[in-house]
Design a protein around this motif. Structure first.
Motif, PDB file in Angstrom:
ATOM      1  N   THR A 184       0.858  -1.176   0.000  1.00  0.00           N
ATOM      2  CA  THR A 184       0.000   0.000   0.000  1.00  0.00           C
ATOM      3  C   THR A 184       0.899   1.232   0.000  1.00  0.00           C
ATOM      4  OG1 THR A 184      -1.878   1.081   1.097  1.00  0.00           O
ATOM      5  CG2 THR A 184      -0.230   0.065   2.518  1.00  0.00           C
ATOM      6  N   THR A 185       0.318   2.412   0.077  1.00  0.00           N
ATOM      7  CA  THR A 185       1.101   3.641   0.070  1.00  0.00           C
ATOM      8  C   THR A 185       0.539   4.614   1.100  1.00  0.00           C
ATOM      9  OG1 THR A 185      -0.185   4.972  -1.508  1.00  0.00           O
ATOM     10  CG2 THR A 185       1.329   3.340  -2.438  1.00  0.00           C
ATOM     11  N   ASP A 186       1.325   5.663   1.357  1.00  0.00           N
ATOM     12  CA  ASP A 186       0.883   6.650   2.343  1.00  0.00           C
ATOM     13  C   ASP A 186      -0.310   7.458   1.855  1.00  0.00           C
ATOM     14  OD1 ASP A 186       2.347   7.924   0.361  1.00  0.00           O
ATOM     15  OD2 ASP A 186       3.490   9.199   1.730  1.00  0.00           O
ATOM     16  N   ARG A 187      -0.545   7.511   0.522  1.00  0.00           N
ATOM     17  CA  ARG A 187      -1.679   8.257  -0.023  1.00  0.00           C
ATOM     18  C   ARG A 187      -2.730   7.331  -0.649  1.00  0.00           C
ATOM     19  NH1 ARG A 187       2.455  11.431  -2.542  1.00  0.00           N
ATOM     20  NH2 ARG A 187       1.577  11.002  -4.595  1.00  0.00           N
ATOM     21  N   ASP A 188      -2.684   6.089  -0.272  1.00  0.00           N
ATOM     22  CA  ASP A 188      -3.585   5.084  -0.833  1.00  0.00           C
ATOM     23  C   ASP A 188      -4.924   5.107  -0.077  1.00  0.00           C
ATOM     24  OD1 ASP A 188      -4.802   2.867  -1.926  1.00  0.00           O
ATOM     25  OD2 ASP A 188      -3.123   1.504  -1.550  1.00  0.00           O
ATOM     26  N   PRO A 189      -6.057   5.275  -0.767  1.00  0.00           N
ATOM     27  CA  PRO A 189      -7.347   5.194  -0.072  1.00  0.00           C
ATOM     28  C   PRO A 189      -7.597   3.822   0.544  1.00  0.00           C
ATOM     29  CG  PRO A 189      -7.670   5.249  -2.451  1.00  0.00           C
ATOM     30  CD  PRO A 189      -6.225   5.564  -2.205  1.00  0.00           C
ATOM     31  N   CYS A 190      -6.831   2.823   0.132  1.00  0.00           N
ATOM     32  CA  CYS A 190      -6.972   1.478   0.684  1.00  0.00           C
ATOM     33  C   CYS A 190      -5.970   1.197   1.806  1.00  0.00           C
ATOM     34  CB  CYS A 190      -6.808   0.432  -0.416  1.00  0.00           C
ATOM     35  SG  CYS A 190      -8.050   0.531  -1.725  1.00  0.00           S
ATOM     36  N   ILE A 212       4.396  -0.357   3.161  1.00  0.00           N
ATOM     37  CA  ILE A 212       3.783   0.954   2.955  1.00  0.00           C
ATOM     38  C   ILE A 212       4.792   1.863   2.269  1.00  0.00           C
ATOM     39  CG2 ILE A 212       2.652   2.928   4.041  1.00  0.00           C
ATOM     40  CD1 ILE A 212       1.889   1.124   6.370  1.00  0.00           C
ATOM     41  N   ARG A 213       4.551   2.179   1.013  1.00  0.00           N
ATOM     42  CA  ARG A 213       5.461   3.020   0.232  1.00  0.00           C
ATOM     43  C   ARG A 213       5.146   4.495   0.464  1.00  0.00           C
ATOM     44  NH1 ARG A 213       8.382  -0.148  -3.819  1.00  0.00           N
ATOM     45  NH2 ARG A 213       8.236  -2.270  -2.968  1.00  0.00           N
ATOM     46  N   GLU A 214       6.193   5.308   0.498  1.00  0.00           N
ATOM     47  CA  GLU A 214       6.035   6.733   0.750  1.00  0.00           C
ATOM     48  C   GLU A 214       5.896   7.515  -0.553  1.00  0.00           C
ATOM     49  OE1 GLU A 214       5.725   8.000   3.809  1.00  0.00           O
ATOM     50  OE2 GLU A 214       5.920   5.974   4.647  1.00  0.00           O
ATOM     51  N   ASN A 215       5.194   8.631  -0.460  1.00  0.00           N
ATOM     52  CA  ASN A 215       5.066   9.582  -1.578  1.00  0.00           C
ATOM     53  C   ASN A 215       4.560   8.909  -2.852  1.00  0.00           C
ATOM     54  OD1 ASN A 215       6.184  11.769  -0.014  1.00  0.00           O
ATOM     55  ND2 ASN A 215       8.183  10.788  -0.295  1.00  0.00           N
ATOM     56  N   ALA A 216       3.528   8.107  -2.711  1.00  0.00           N
ATOM     57  CA  ALA A 216       2.981   7.397  -3.867  1.00  0.00           C
ATOM     58  C   ALA A 216       1.463   7.338  -3.746  1.00  0.00           C
ATOM     59  CB  ALA A 216       3.554   5.984  -3.956  1.00  0.00           C
ATOM     60  N   ALA A 217       0.809   7.255  -4.898  1.00  0.00           N
ATOM     61  CA  ALA A 217      -0.648   7.225  -4.962  1.00  0.00           C
ATOM     62  C   ALA A 217      -1.140   5.824  -5.305  1.00  0.00           C
ATOM     63  CB  ALA A 217      -1.145   8.236  -5.998  1.00  0.00           C
ATOM     64  N   HIS A 218      -2.443   5.706  -5.374  1.00  0.00           N
ATOM     65  CA  HIS A 218      -3.119   4.454  -5.740  1.00  0.00           C
ATOM     66  C   HIS A 218      -3.153   4.392  -7.271  1.00  0.00           C
ATOM     67  CE1 HIS A 218      -6.306   1.328  -4.957  1.00  0.00           C
ATOM     68  NE2 HIS A 218      -6.690   1.685  -6.164  1.00  0.00           N
ATOM     69  N   ASP A 219      -2.054   3.923  -7.862  1.00  0.00           N
ATOM     70  CA  ASP A 219      -1.980   3.986  -9.324  1.00  0.00           C
ATOM     71  C   ASP A 219      -0.887   3.054  -9.841  1.00  0.00           C
ATOM     72  OD1 ASP A 219      -2.712   4.779 -11.845  1.00  0.00           O
ATOM     73  OD2 ASP A 219      -2.178   6.886 -11.591  1.00  0.00           O
ATOM     74  N   TRP A 220      -0.882   2.883 -11.163  1.00  0.00           N
ATOM     75  CA  TRP A 220      -0.005   1.922 -11.820  1.00  0.00           C
ATOM     76  C   TRP A 220       1.485   2.153 -11.602  1.00  0.00           C
ATOM     77  CZ3 TRP A 220      -1.905  -2.511 -13.572  1.00  0.00           C
ATOM     78  CH2 TRP A 220      -3.280  -2.572 -13.836  1.00  0.00           C
TER      79      TRP A 220
END
Length: 234
Positions: A184-190, A212-220
């Protein structure tokens, strides 16, 4: 990468089913698409390209399956009970049609499941429902509570396809043998869903990696980073 198109009539869906395979040998990995995605989605968004090395080395053979989300979870024209029943037919297709084919083609006893976003739900739900068949689970920005798709409806079928509900009470010993990655990521809605599932696994003493990845969104872009990193772990 060797790419093969497959299509057959599925008795479980009462219709045709399509998929793409990549690679010729190695461990069978079933890759689920995102919400209402098609079997060619992971190719189109270069997720397969991100793991080219593993495919060319014969480490994995990837089965990019179609989804039926439009007929199940996202089908607001039918009742919630019918939505979940349609999903169960899909689960049976993966279990009784696809998995035996993948095992026969690769000579392996177990499969890997993986997916991004809603595909992460499918990967996790299948793995936890059938842990005797799944050796590794790689979920990238997945969700694990499906009740939001059912307009408040709840029954046993929902329970047994909702990992955050059935997993806490499941004592199948194969769960403790599975290698599990929750990305997941820090900006992930999930993100909250992944943290919740991680707590459930921790409370059961099931080893896993919550990444949990930093500075990343829910995207490819982040999924193209996660997928090869996870394959490198097994």
């Amino acid at each position: 990468m060797v790419e093969t198109y497959k299509k057959w009539y599925s008795p479980h869906l009462s219709g045709d089913f399509e998929l793409l395979t990549f690679g010729e040998s190695g461990y069978p990995l079933v890759l689920f698409p995102t919400s209402m995605g098609r079997y060619y989605e992971s190719k189109d968004f270069y997720l397969l390209e991100s793991v080219r090395q593993f495919l060319e080395e014969g480490k994995v053979k990837i089965y990019c399956v179609d989804s039926i989300d439009k007929m199940s979870w996202y089908n607001k024209t039918i009742s919630p009970a019918d939505r979940i029943r349609n999903h169960i037919w899909y689960d049976q297709l993966i279990l009784k049609e696809l998995a035996p084919m993948a095992r026969q083609e690769t000579g392996q006893e177990k499969i890997i499941t993986a997916g991004c976003s809603f595909g992460g739900y499918h990967a996790a739900n299948f793995a936890f429902r059938h842990p005797w068949l799944v050796s590794h689970l790689f979920s990238m920005s997945g969700i694990f509570d499906i009740r939001g798709q059912l307009d408040g409806f709840y029954n046993d079928d929902v329970y047994f396809n909702n990992p955050v509900d059935f997993l806490p009470h499941d004592q199948n010993r194969e769960l403790w043998n599975m290698k599990i990655v929750l990305g997941t990521t820090d900006r992930d809605p999930c993100k909250a869903d992944n943290e919740r599932l991680s707590r459930i696994l921790t409370e059961k003493g099931i080893d896993h990696w919550l990444d949990i990845r930093e500075n990343a969104a829910h995207d490819w872009p982040i999924w193209r980073e996660m997928f090869p990193a996870y394959l490198a772990q097994f």
